[in-house]
Design a protein around this motif. Structure first.
Motif, PDB file in Angstrom:
ATOM      1  N   ARG A   1      37.587  13.350 -12.224  1.00 30.62           N
ATOM      2  CA  ARG A   1      37.399  12.658 -10.955  1.00 30.62           C
ATOM      3  C   ARG A   1      37.496  13.598  -9.762  1.00 30.62           C
ATOM      4  O   ARG A   1      37.153  13.215  -8.650  1.00 30.62           O
ATOM      5  CB  ARG A   1      38.449  11.556 -10.803  1.00 30.62           C
ATOM      6  N   ASP A   2      37.978  14.808  -9.994  1.00 29.54           N
ATOM      7  CA  ASP A   2      38.147  15.766  -8.899  1.00 29.54           C
ATOM      8  C   ASP A   2      37.531  17.095  -9.299  1.00 29.54           C
ATOM      9  O   ASP A   2      37.430  17.431 -10.483  1.00 29.54           O
ATOM     10  CB  ASP A   2      39.627  15.952  -8.569  1.00 29.54           C
TER      11      ASP A   2
ATOM     12  N   THR B   1      31.181   5.594  -8.859  1.00 28.42           N
ATOM     13  CA  THR B   1      32.265   6.575  -8.811  1.00 28.42           C
ATOM     14  C   THR B   1      31.689   7.974  -8.924  1.00 28.42           C
ATOM     15  O   THR B   1      30.785   8.218  -9.725  1.00 28.42           O
ATOM     16  CB  THR B   1      33.272   6.335  -9.955  1.00 28.42           C
TER      17      THR B   1
ATOM     18  N   SER C   1      44.412  11.073 -17.461  1.00 31.70           N
ATOM     19  CA  SER C   1      43.679  10.913 -16.200  1.00 31.70           C
ATOM     20  C   SER C   1      44.422   9.953 -15.280  1.00 31.70           C
ATOM     21  O   SER C   1      43.910   8.952 -14.835  1.00 31.70           O
ATOM     22  CB  SER C   1      42.259  10.421 -16.465  1.00 31.70           C
TER      23      SER C   1
ATOM     24  N   ARG D   1      27.197  10.773  -9.827  1.00 31.62           N
ATOM     25  CA  ARG D   1      27.713   9.480  -9.383  1.00 31.62           C
ATOM     26  C   ARG D   1      27.097   8.387 -10.238  1.00 31.62           C
ATOM     27  O   ARG D   1      25.892   8.393 -10.507  1.00 31.62           O
ATOM     28  CB  ARG D   1      27.362   9.241  -7.921  1.00 31.62           C
TER      29      ARG D   1
ATOM     30  N   TYR E   1      31.919  11.751 -10.080  1.00 31.94           N
ATOM     31  CA  TYR E   1      32.561  12.549 -11.122  1.00 31.94           C
ATOM     32  C   TYR E   1      32.093  13.997 -11.009  1.00 31.94           C
ATOM     33  O   TYR E   1      30.982  14.280 -10.533  1.00 31.94           O
ATOM     34  CB  TYR E   1      32.206  12.015 -12.519  1.00 31.94           C
TER      35      TYR E   1
ATOM     36  N   GLN F   1      42.191  15.645 -12.816  1.00 37.63           N
ATOM     37  CA  GLN F   1      42.168  14.249 -13.256  1.00 37.63           C
ATOM     38  C   GLN F   1      40.993  14.043 -14.213  1.00 37.63           C
ATOM     39  O   GLN F   1      40.008  13.405 -13.892  1.00 37.63           O
ATOM     40  CB  GLN F   1      42.040  13.322 -12.048  1.00 37.63           C
TER      41      GLN F   1
ATOM     42  N   GLU G   1      33.482   4.498 -14.594  1.00 32.87           N
ATOM     43  CA  GLU G   1      33.651   3.445 -13.603  1.00 32.87           C
ATOM     44  C   GLU G   1      32.408   3.354 -12.721  1.00 32.87           C
ATOM     45  O   GLU G   1      31.807   4.382 -12.381  1.00 32.87           O
ATOM     46  CB  GLU G   1      34.876   3.720 -12.738  1.00 32.87           C
TER      47      GLU G   1
END
Length: 701
Positions: A75-76, A110, A20, A133, A112, A81, A107
């Motif tokens: 993450r995307d 953030t 990642s 999130r 996701y 990622q 995190e």
């Protein structure tokens, strides 16, 4: 216990975390497999480092078999990622092929993306992509935005309000759903011309048949299968699916996830004619709720959360506490599981004296109840009249559906002791037979009976849970509160209330209390309405004492404690009543969100008032239905805003010094109209009202 992580799962997790980075991570080509995920995906329980992800997966070629799945988190939205890949997860037939997974080591604050993947014939078939999130870190200076929603009856109705929320594409931290996610009944009473908006049970023989009188019946969920049918059906709605795909949910139940106006494990369908203590039905309802909702009641370890390992009645605990940065601490309460019965039992004999002359005298209330209407007698001293009253009781009870033998035993048990002449004499006069002469009230002691609180029928929610005379009810409630050590109004239970108050005193952030029922006092004041007939109706009434109006002393003490412990930074958010309210109660602002689709309170009250003999055109109907909003505001000066007719949701933004609330509403006349293909027309039907919430106050923004 969580499902074990297989060796391949662990290895892929390590690889995924390592990958990642800017180098990304790719696996086999993934194809569209939505058909295998009929309820799509959902997320919930957003915390700074974790979230719960959910799906339901069914292999159509082997519908009874478990389905092995993989979970991918990135993450995307292209999943280049990736931060997590879990293999070897199972959507088991034992749990209706549902699966929820707690993902940790994330995190704070953030976004996701996630998807579930099913392998079939060598192909990787994916669910739709969900977006979630995490919460901001506890020390983060970040405003928090969320939606308050509730009450989404599916039967013959459309989720236009969810469609509108998707149109707005609000940047939200979460959706707070405060109850009545499903309604326990099928569509027997409200069949829809659109087969997609009907609710039915795959095993109707395991459901309860509810008799509503007049030859009307409906089936209500009883078995686990029945409750699962409800969630499967409600989650078939495309707009509800999309909202779940877009935002994490924080969810609590109200009554309809189990049974209308329930308390503890008791239903209220028969209004006291039968014993409705139904612990197994309650456990069935809870299991389906835990299977279908992305929540974590036990602070589970990472991995799959087994729904049947989550404690159920009588050990249920779904109240919980969330921290969102420096500005918001959210406490989600459970109003149904631990609360006692309604203060006026549905089967209370109207004539029964609840507070006799000695009790009233001890409270210094003798002069307040000196009128002849409060006169009572010991009916045991008048055997002829007692026999007539017992006969009338049996006749009324049998007409209401009670077995004659049971009715006779009940009559002997309740038609005795101190009885109010306000109920006794009209019954005796109607009997018009020897031995039924009314008893004179002169020189008789005075007391407070259930009839004086509005209870006029043997088995009825009117005068018990709804349309209760406020002033006499308040006297009775205060006495019960004092003489039971406050247990008569212990709505939350000792452990939950202690945790709530402890949370309120932890810091000077905003303390938002999520309640399934509203703390706003809803009162009809007809005392000075000279055109209301008959004069005996000119009283103050609580519309519903199933909500916090039913526990007025506990509400006062709880709100006062919250206000003081939070330094004035306390807010209640609620639902249940199918209306919008913004009010200040005991110095605490309260926001009640409108229903997503359930019948608006104005329509419900109109039906009840008409059934009580006050149809449109009467003064009573005008004040309590047509002019309901003005009547509520007149009786409760703390109300800043009220809409008793619209559907919608409320957006709340929490900042360091104040909150902002936006009510988005559409008229209830549109709830049975499908706007799926007319988004622009739908947008034009919504109105918006904005308010600023500060310590102890609400103002128009």
């Amino acid at each position: 216990m969580s499902q074990p992580l297989y060796r391949r799962t662990v290895l892929k997790c390590i690889v995924a975390v390592a990958a990642s980075t800017a180098f990304g991570c790719r696996d086999e080509e993934v194809e569209d497999g939505q058909v295998y995920f009929p309820q799509s995906v959902a997320s919930g329980e957003p915390r700074p480092n974790s979230v719960v992800l959910w799906t339901r997966a069914v292999n159509s070629s082997r519908p009874e078999a478990d389905v092995e799945l993989s979970l991918q988190v990135a993450r995307d939205e292209n999943f280049e990622q990736r931060v997590l890949v879990l293999d070897g997860l199972r959507a088991t037939s034992e749990h209706d092929h549902t699966l929820k997974v707690k993902v940790t080591n994330l995190e704070p604050r953030t976004r996701y993306y996630y998807r579930f993947v099913f392998e079939k014939h060598g192909k990787q078939l994916s669910s739709r992509t969900g977006r979630t999130r995490t919460a901001p870190a506890p020390d983060a200076e970040a405003p928090v935005r969320f939606v308050v929603a509730n009450c989404q009856d599916f039967r013959g109705r459309y989720y236009n309000t969810w469609q509108r929320l998707l149109q707005l594409d609000e940047d939200l931290d979460f959706v707070l759903f405060v109850g009545d996610y499903v309604y326990e009944a099928d569509s027997s009473l409200v069949p829809s011309e659109d087969p997609a908006r009907n609710v039915s049970f795959t095993d109707p023989g395991s459901a309860l048949r509810r008799d509503l009188g007049g030859g009307r019946t409906e089936l209500v969920a009883q078995s686990v299968s029945n409750y699962r049918d409800l969630y499967r059906t409600y989650r078939s709605d495309p707009f509800l699916q999309q909202v779940h795909e877009r935002y994490p949910f924080i969810i609590v139940w109200d009554d309809h996830e189990f049974s209308d106006d329930c308390w503890d494990a008791h239903a209220t369908y028969t209004q006291g004619r039968t014993d409705e203590f139904q612990p197994e039905r309650r456990r069935n309802a809870e299991l389906a709720f835990f299977e279908y909702q992305p929540l974590d009641t036990t602070d589970a370890p990472p991995g799959a959360i087994e729904a049947d390992r989550e404690p159920r009645y009588p050990d249920t605990r779904i109240w919980r506490d969330f921290v969102f940065g420096l500005h918001l601490r959210l406490f989600v309460t459970d109003y149904r599981t631990h609360r006692p019965d309604h203060l006026i039992p549905e089967d209370a004999y109207p004539a029964t004296v609840a507070m006799d002359a000695a009790v009233l005298a001890s409270l210094g209330l003798s002069s307040a109840f000196a009128a002849e209407t409060f006169a009572y007698v010991n009916i045991d001293e008048f055997p002829s009249q007692q026999a007539v009253l017992q006969g009338a009781y049996v006749q009324l009870a049998v007409a209401a559906g009670m077995d004659a033998v049971v009715a006779a035993a009940r009559a002997a048990a309740v038609v005795q002791g101190n009885l109010a002449l306000a109920y006794v004499n009209p019954v005796l006069a109607a009997a018009a037979q020897p031995g039924a002469e009314p008893l004179p009230p002169a020189d008789k002691p005075r007391g407070l009976a259930f009839v004086h609180m509005g209870k006029s029928e043997l088995f009825s929610r009117v005068g018990s849970r709804y349309v209760v005379i406020k002033d006499t009810f308040d006297v009775y409630a205060a006495w019960r509160y004092a003489t039971t050590g406050r247990e008569a109004e212990d709505a939350l239970g000792e452990a939950q209330e202690a945790a709530l108050l402890d949370s309120a005193g932890q810091s000077q952030t905003w303390k938002v209390v999520a309640s399934s029922v509203s703390p706003t006092s809803m009162i009809w004041d007809l005392r000075d309405k000279a055109d209301v007939e008959p004069p005996s109706v000119r009283n103050r009434y609580y519309y519903s004492v199933d909500q916090w109006d039913g526990f007025p002393d506990k509400r006062r003490d709880l709100l006062t404690a919250l206000r003081d412990l939070s330094g004035g930074r306390a807010l209640f958010v609620a639902g249940d009543i199918h209306a919008s309210f913004a009010s200040v109660e005991q110095g605490v602002p309260a926001l009640t969100a409108p229903a997503i689709s359930s019948t608006a309170v104005q329509e419900e009250a109109g039906n009840e008032v008409t059934a009580a003999g006050f149809p449109p055109g009467t003064a009573v109907y005008r004040y309590v239905v047509t002019e309901m909003e003005a009547t509520f505001r007149e009786a409760n000066p703390g109300i800043v805003f009220v809409d008793t007719e619209g559907h919608g949701f409320t957006v709340v933004e929490v900042g360091p010094e104040q909150l902002h609330a936006s009510y988005h509403r559409i008229s209830s006349i549109h709830v049975r109209e499908n706007y799926a293909d007319r988004p622009e027309a739908l947008a034009g039907l919504f109105s918006r009202s904005d308010f600023r919430v500060r310590s102890g106050s609400i103002d128009v923004a």
